[in-house]
Design an enzyme around this catalytic site. Structure first.
Site, PDB file in Angstrom:
ATOM      1  N   TYR A 130       0.964  -1.202  -0.079  1.00 52.11           N
ATOM      2  CA  TYR A 130      -0.024  -0.105   0.011  1.00 52.11           C
ATOM      3  C   TYR A 130       0.899   1.030   0.034  1.00 52.11           C
ATOM      4  O   TYR A 130       1.916   1.326   0.605  1.00 52.11           O
ATOM      5  CB  TYR A 130      -0.989  -0.119   1.131  1.00 52.11           C
ATOM      6  CG  TYR A 130      -1.667   1.314   1.244  1.00 52.11           C
ATOM      7  CD1 TYR A 130      -2.954   1.392   0.542  1.00 52.11           C
ATOM      8  CD2 TYR A 130      -1.096   2.512   1.829  1.00 52.11           C
ATOM      9  CE1 TYR A 130      -3.566   2.535   0.796  1.00 52.11           C
ATOM     10  CE2 TYR A 130      -1.801   3.627   2.181  1.00 52.11           C
ATOM     11  CZ  TYR A 130      -3.198   3.676   1.437  1.00 52.11           C
ATOM     12  OH  TYR A 130      -3.723   4.935   1.412  1.00 52.11           O
ATOM     13  N   GLU A 168      -3.082   7.554  -4.113  1.00 55.25           N
ATOM     14  CA  GLU A 168      -3.047   6.398  -3.674  1.00 55.25           C
ATOM     15  C   GLU A 168      -2.879   5.249  -4.501  1.00 55.25           C
ATOM     16  O   GLU A 168      -3.355   5.492  -5.735  1.00 55.25           O
ATOM     17  CB  GLU A 168      -4.383   6.164  -2.862  1.00 55.25           C
ATOM     18  CG  GLU A 168      -4.128   4.732  -2.207  1.00 55.25           C
ATOM     19  CD  GLU A 168      -5.682   4.596  -1.294  1.00 55.25           C
ATOM     20  OE1 GLU A 168      -5.899   4.631  -0.203  1.00 55.25           O
ATOM     21  OE2 GLU A 168      -6.833   4.270  -2.132  1.00 55.25           O
TER      22      GLU A 168
END
Ligand code: GDP
Ligand code: MN
Length: 387
Positions: free
Chosen positions: A108, A196
């Site tokens: 992530y 992101e």
């Protein structure tokens, strides 16, 4: 402002961030052709302004062009409901078709503005992928953070520090550190509120690749990025929010049943607390702004009432530049134009021409409960919802 994954990948690849090969399809035929050109196996992904697509069936690994076309027919022009959308979901009009990636590890990587840290923060985790929200809840030690100094900017050692913290192979430290730096640059130069990559995939053959990408932009900075306007996709947004944007009204749809109309952002936040203390939940945040006229007030009420889940409207006007009598006339204007949409209102008015505003409302046919202060507003809400 939100954009689609394929658009975010276009922008990020301009910053040297590697993304899978692929293209966008609008029809099952185009999906078929793209999968064929990619060699027969691919991943087909619904393009919507919401995450959680994988868990909701919006991402499919296919092993033939005909399987891809079949999936495309089943999902195009339907609406996809994920844990990030409302119960009605969002329409799927486009599919991103990409080469299937051999995933060895899912990381992530995110960049956000953190109010507490007073700046840009890079967040990373070894435990990326579709369960990231649970990781953050249950094992926060698996989340790495680095605060970007507003004066010095992102430092190369911060990228290396995160890359080491992700327990990567030595050969991946430099490329991942560079990728993090590039993501920060993309964030800053485009005035993002979120950038992101989840997952940032480490492939079987040892490359780092952005398999998913999300960019949100700060609406107040959009005037500096006219090139980004072409990415705006109104169909993906809440209809009330699209309407509010036209009139320059600050409106955010929320989940409760009490619609709020307020002048001033801080007062609007406080008003949402009043709704909660009255035992109900706000249906929206709405700040009409200071210089509103009757027409804009009427539009604000229309927008709040276009939300079918609203049972009661709480008005909290502190009359300054916006006079209370102007606000009251605006409400009547909306009621006259669409009487069947009107629902009961609790109104607190204070400041310039408050008496006149209250008189106009109490002499009207509107179902209005006038209250003196915020405590009274909470009580009136409690009485109205029978809590
Ligand atoms: P999201 O659920 O909306 O965040 O959509 P993602 O683009 O992140 O896709 C969801 C999941 O599908 C990812 O976390 C991966 O596990 C998986 N996925 C997506 N693309 C590929 C691919 O090319 N190969 C493999 N093996 N998995 C993929
Ligand atoms: Mn994702």
């Amino acid at each position: 402002m939100k954009i689609h994954e394929y658009q975010a990948k276009q922008i990020l690849s301009g910053y040297g961030i590697p993304v899978p090969k692929g293209g966008v399809a609008n029809t099952p035929e185009e999906t078929y052709n793209l999968v064929e050109s990619l060699g027969g196996s691919a991943v087909v992904k619904a393009q919507v302004h919401a995450g959680g697509r994988g868990k909701a069936g919006g991402v499919r690994l296919v092993s033939s062009p005909s399987e891809a076309a079949e999936f495309a027919s089943s999902i195009l022009d339907t609406s996809l409901v994920t844990f990030q959308t409302g119960p009605d979901g969002v329409p799927v009009r486009k599919l991103l078709v990409e080469e299937a990636i051999d995933v060895a590890k899912e990381l992530y990587l995110g960049v956000v503005i953190d109010g507490a840290a007073e700046g840009i923060v890079v967040i990373a985790s070894e435990a990326g992928g579709t369960e990231i929200e649970e990781v953050a809840d249950s094992s926060p030690e698996q989340i790495l953070r680095a605060v970007v100094d507003p004066v010095l900017g992102f430092q190369p050692h911060q990228g290396r520090g995160i890359a080491y913290g992700l327990n990567l192979d030595a050969s991946l430290i430099r490329p991942v550190a560079a990728l993090i730096e590039n993501l920060c640059r993309a964030f800053k130069e485009n005035d993002c509120s979120l950038a992101e990559i989840n997952p940032l995939v480490i492939t079987g053959d040892g490359r780092a690749l952005a398999v998913d990408a999300k960019l949100n932009f700060d609406d107040d900075a959009m005037f500096r990025h006219s090139d980004l306007n072409e990415f705006y996709d109104a169909e993906q947004e809440d209809a009330g929010e699209v309407e509010a944007r036209k009139y320059d009204i600050n409106y955010v749809k929320l989940g409760g049943s009490v619609g709020c109309i307020v002048n001033g952002a801080g007062l609007a936040m406080a008003t949402m607390d009043v709704v909660l203390s009255g035992g109900a939940e706000p249906a929206n945040f709405l700040d009409i702004g200071g210089g509103a006229d009757e027409d804009k007030v009427a539009q604000a009420l229309n927008i709040v009432l276009s939300d079918k889940t609203v049972d009661l409207v709480l008005v909290n006007i502190f009359g300054g530049i916006l006079r209370c009598d102007v606000a009251a006339r605006g409400f009547l204007m909306a009621a006259e134009a669409a009487p069947h949409t009107i629902r009961p209102m609790v109104v607190r008015m204070l400041g310039t021409n408050a008496d006149e505003g209250r008189r106009i409302l109490s002499e009207s046919s509107l179902d209005v409960t006038l209250v003196e202060d915020l405590g009274g507003a909470a009580e009136a809400i409690r009485a109205a919802i029978g809590a």
